[in-house]
Structure formats: C-alpha cells, structure tokens
Design a protein around this motif. Structure first.
Motif: not given
Ligand SMILES: Cc1cc2nc3c(=O)[nH]c(=O)nc-3n(C[C@H](O)[C@H](O)[C@H](O)COP(=O)(O)O)c2cc1C
Length: 160
Positions: A7-8, A79, A86, A90, A108
C-alpha cells in the motif's frame, strides 16, 4: 495462501489504516510503497504537484520494496485516490513489479469521488484480478470513514 498488502499512504494515513486492518484480520504481511522523494505535508502543494504528475504521466521513483514478492501468491494493493486514479507511487509499483500468476485484490480510499482508480489498477495488473473495494473518507481529505465498518469487514472477510 500467503498474502501481502502492498500500500501507499500519504495524507493522513487512511490507506495505511485499512491496510493494517486487512493485515490483522487475514494475517497478511504489510509492505508500504515509499517514494524516493517526499511530497511534503502542505495539502494544497501536494494536490497541485500530483495533478501535474498525473496529467503529464510522470512516474516517481520509489524505494525498493522491503518484501520479496516471489514469496506470496496473493497481493492486496491499496492506494489513496489522487485525481480520480491511483497515486503515481502505486503506478510506479505496478510498472516495476510483475504480478503475473498472483491473485490480486485492490482497494482505494477516497473522499467521495473514486473515479477510475480501481479500473486502472485492474488494467495494469497482469495477475488474476479477484476483487476490489472502495473505502470512502471525508471529502476534505480527513480521516473520518464514511463507508460502514460492516461493509469493510465483509469485503475483508471475502479475501482468501
Ligand atoms: C493529491 C490528492 C488528490 C486527491 N484526489 C482525490 C480524488 O480525485 N477523489 C477523491 O475522492 N479524493 C481525492 N483525494 C482524497 C484522498 O484520496 C483521501 O483523503 C485518501 O483517503 C487519502 O489517503 P491517505 O491518507 O492514505 O494518503 C485526493 C487527495 C490528494 C492528496
């Protein structure tokens, strides 16, 4: 299955929070995508830099992942939504890491306008796209979750 959440998370940790919840519930490992250069903490500046990057197709440099993806058969990608898609970090991950042969889930977080982020992830992923989910937070980039916990838990429970 051996699963990992990649994940970011940039603004207030919304995406990280969901990633951690998935990790706790499913036992999946966690790995955060980090850009080589920090975006900083000025929300408006991040918004405008992100818009320029997305409009021009710029892909930022990301730090090498701390996890070895060959060890996992299931990858859950998380994301934040940035300008209806995104986050560029990502996109950089999707370009650099080949998910062929893996089972891919995606989620998301967004502030009310999810756009095409999940569709874009599905299009870039060479893995088997199993399912995705959008988690809504405050419209102003806050950390108040609007999606119900029951809905979120039901999606997480279906990850296998
Ligand atoms: C650069 C930027 C662009 C954004 N674009 C959108 C958008 O297009 N649609 C939306 O609903 N929310 C948008 N947001 C809100 C974030 O998607 C939302 O707050 C998200 O949960 C932040 O996740 P994070 O705390 O893990 O970074 C944007 C936020 C930022 C910083």
């Amino acid at each position: 299955m051996k699963a990992i959440v990649i994940y970011y998370s940039q603004s207030c940790g919304n995406t990280r929070k969901i990633a951690e919840m998935i990790g706790l519930t499913t036992g999946a490992d966690l790995c955060e995508i980090q850009t080589a250069e920090d975006y900083g903490s000025d929300y408006d500046a991040v918004m405008s830099k992100a818009r320029d990057e997305i409009n021009s197709g710029f892909i930022p440099e990301i730090k090498p992942l701390t996890a070895d993806l060959s060890q996992y058969d299931t990858v859950i990608i998380g994301t934040p939504t940035w300008w209806y898609t995104m986050a560029p970090a990502v996109r950089a991950f999707m370009r650099q890491y080949d998910l062929t042969g893996k089972r891919v889930y995606a989620f998301q977080t967004h502030g009310g306008q999810p756009g095409r982020a999940l569709k874009d992830i599905r299009m870039l992923s060479k893995g088997e796209n199993i399912g995705d989910f959008a988690v809504e937070f405050d419209s102003m980039g806050g950390s108040n979750m609007k999606t119900t916990l029951d809905e979120l838990r039901a999606w997480i429970a279906a990850i296998q």
